[in-house]
Enzyme design. Structure first.
Site, PDB file in Angstrom:
ATOM      1  N   HIS A  72       1.247  -1.629   0.207  1.00 33.06           N
ATOM      2  CA  HIS A  72       0.027  -0.039   0.356  1.00 33.06           C
ATOM      3  C   HIS A  72       0.508   1.100  -0.233  1.00 33.06           C
ATOM      4  O   HIS A  72       1.629   1.821   0.867  1.00 33.06           O
ATOM      5  CB  HIS A  72      -0.720  -0.090   1.163  1.00 33.06           C
ATOM      6  N   TYR A 196      -9.574   5.604   7.415  1.00 29.50           N
ATOM      7  CA  TYR A 196      -9.703   5.653   8.878  1.00 29.50           C
ATOM      8  C   TYR A 196     -10.493   6.699   8.620  1.00 29.50           C
ATOM      9  O   TYR A 196     -10.048   7.792   7.904  1.00 29.50           O
ATOM     10  CB  TYR A 196      -8.561   6.364   9.150  1.00 29.50           C
ATOM     11  N   PRO A 288      -4.754  -0.007  18.557  1.00 28.46           N
ATOM     12  CA  PRO A 288      -4.102  -0.280  17.073  1.00 28.46           C
ATOM     13  C   PRO A 288      -4.602   0.547  16.322  1.00 28.46           C
ATOM     14  O   PRO A 288      -4.193   0.379  15.231  1.00 28.46           O
ATOM     15  CB  PRO A 288      -5.222  -1.337  17.329  1.00 28.46           C
ATOM     16  N   LYS A 292       0.799  -0.384  15.271  1.00 28.66           N
ATOM     17  CA  LYS A 292       2.301  -0.394  15.222  1.00 28.66           C
ATOM     18  C   LYS A 292       2.047  -2.141  16.151  1.00 28.66           C
ATOM     19  O   LYS A 292       3.902  -2.072  16.544  1.00 28.66           O
ATOM     20  CB  LYS A 292       2.542   0.990  16.284  1.00 28.66           C
ATOM     21  N   TYR A 380       3.780   6.312   9.753  1.00 26.11           N
ATOM     22  CA  TYR A 380       2.728   5.575   9.422  1.00 26.11           C
ATOM     23  C   TYR A 380       3.523   3.818   8.828  1.00 26.11           C
ATOM     24  O   TYR A 380       3.706   2.782   8.988  1.00 26.11           O
ATOM     25  CB  TYR A 380       1.599   5.792   8.987  1.00 26.11           C
TER      26      TYR A 380
HETATM   27  C1  PHB Z   1      -5.979  -4.624  10.490  1.00 28.37           C
HETATM   28  O1  PHB Z   1      -6.342  -4.297   8.816  1.00 28.37           O
HETATM   29  O2  PHB Z   1      -6.375  -5.638  10.933  1.00 28.37           O
HETATM   30  C2  PHB Z   1      -5.765  -2.979  10.374  1.00 28.37           C
HETATM   31  C3  PHB Z   1      -5.372  -2.106  10.374  1.00 28.37           C
HETATM   32  C4  PHB Z   1      -5.262  -0.813   9.966  1.00 28.37           C
HETATM   33  C5  PHB Z   1      -5.141  -0.477  11.119  1.00 28.37           C
HETATM   34  C6  PHB Z   1      -5.544  -1.730  12.640  1.00 28.37           C
HETATM   35  C7  PHB Z   1      -5.867  -3.173  12.025  1.00 28.37           C
HETATM   36  O3  PHB Z   1      -4.581   0.057  12.742  1.00 28.37           O
END
Ligand code: PHB
Ligand code: APR
Length: 384
Positions: A72, A196, A288, A292, A380
């Protein structure tokens, strides 16, 4: 029984440590209380930083990751009726992330250890650590394992951290007043990139595992239970939060997995005591939102491997003594970033209107200032 490194826990931290030590000619035994099937199926996060991918590839366990992982080059922040792309290729050229489920990493590591004749014990009972100051050993299911050092890779609820004598560890923690409801669905992702989303109804995240499997998260009350979230309610809420920009339609499908994850931050310092070294969730937890957790576990293990390699090569203890300090810099940077992403994107019930305007103003700043977006992007994708 005797080994050089006794490892508690067959999560990503314990398994990777065992594998990296094996590559350096150092023996270990991994003791895991759950079954192999359980740890291979446990659905967790799935964002691998560049450094994590590099570590796995260099260690010879990245073949399937390179084939099936999804690279990505950006993420979307969605709020106030519009989406804003954080473009890694422009902001942090040459650096990206790879989406690959944590349990796939675990499967690959278990396969590699077993192929090399590694000693992994599943479903072991009553693991306990002893004599941490010198000549340490582990006991489990009536057996005794003597070791030179013990690696506590047994996650947040393990036995190794509580075995450190009272008063040695300083603990820093924060519980958030909400949780994440996470689901896996058999449906193609509705977007190529992670989204997000901040809405007045709460946060939502659109993620994925493969071209045919999507992963979603919803901010829910801290005491939420999966039984309160039948499939229709989950899809309705995901729609309400994610279909907040014109032209975006969420594709729904069969939900194959549901779980509630508490949102919590935790650090225990130092990450070592005597002959015991803590790595991964045993020493620290992040909410989460910054993706990280797994990456920190891998970074700890990289540092610990170098320190143990030096120790077993010539008895030098300099790197081992500095293990905790070497890890904690990254740990605290990730703590700050995870806190920042969490406060930027979630709704807080006790937030007053002034606080909500500040949050939106900050989102506007992050999505319009290249400097602010670069801060997000470089954290990130992961600091070197
Ligand atoms: C996930 O794909 O499980 C995932 C992706 C981004 C995050 C947390 C979990 O910030
Ligand atoms: N005896 C033996 N094994 C134990 C014990 C015990 N008393 N207690 C816990 N374990 C095992 C757990 O069953 C688990 O398999 O230790 C393992 C710890 O693994 P993880 O929780 O996956 O922790 P870690 O390897 O540090 O990986 C960190 O996991 O929670 C996610 O987001 C986190 O991605 C991060 C990653």
């Amino acid at each position: 029984m005797r080994t050089q490194v006794g490892i508690i826990g067959a999560g990503p931290a314990g398994l990777l440590l065992s594998h990296l030590l094996h590559l350096r000619g150092i023996s270990s035994v991994v003791l895991e209380k759950r079954s192999r099937d359980y740890v291979e199926r446990r659905v967790r996060a799935g964002v691998l930083e560049q450094g994590t991918v590099d570590t796995l590839v260099e260690a010879g366990v990245g073949e399937r990751l390179l084939r099936e992982g999804l690279p990505h080059h950006g993420i979307e922040l969605r709020y106030g009726g519009a989406g804003h792309r954080i473009a890694f290729e422009k902001l942090v050229p040459g650096r990206s992330i790879t989406v690959y489920g944590q349990q796939e990493v675990v499967k690959d590591l278990i396969a590699a250890r077993l192929a090399a004749g590694g000693d992994l014990r599943f479903e072991v009972e009553d693991v306990a650590v002893h004599s941490l100051e010198s000549d340490p050993y582990l006991t489990f299911g009536g057996e005794r394992l003597d070791c030179d050092v013990i690696a506590g890779c047994d996650g947040f609820h393990g036995v190794s951290r509580p075995a450190v004598p009272e008063g040695v560890l300083s603990v820093y923690e924060r519980d958030y007043p909400f949780a994440w409801l996470g689901i896996l669905a058999r449906v193609a992702p509705s977007s190529e990139e992670l989204i997000y989303t901040r809405t007045e109804r709460g946060f939502a995240l659109h993620s994925m595992r493969s071209p045919t499997v999507s992963r979603f998260y919803l901010q829910v009350p801290a005491d939420a239970r999966v039984e309160e979230w039948p499939d229709e309610r989950i899809w309705a809420e995901l729609r309400a939060r994610l279909e907040s920009v014109p032209g975006f339609t969420l594709t729904t499908g069969e939900i194959t997995e549901k779980g509630v994850t508490p949102m919590r931050a935790f650090v225990a310092e130092p990450m070592q005591y005597g002959r015991l070294y803590l790595a991964g969730d045993a020493a620290h937890i992040v909410p989460p939102t910054g993706a990280k957790g797994l990456n920190l576990a891998v970074a700890d293990v990289r540092v610990l491997t170098e320190a143990l390699a030096a120790y077993f090569a010539d008895g030098s203890t300099g790197l081992l003594d500095g293990y905790s300090d070497a890890c904690l810099k990254r740990v605290w940077r990730a703590q700050h970033f995870s806190w920042w992403m969490t406060t930027l994107l979630h709704t807080f019930e006790d937030e007053d209107p002034y606080g909500r305007r500040l949050q939106l103003s900050y989102l506007d700043y992050v999505t319009s200032s290249e400097a602010a977006a670069t801060t997000l992007a470089e954290n990130y994708v992961g600091l070197p």
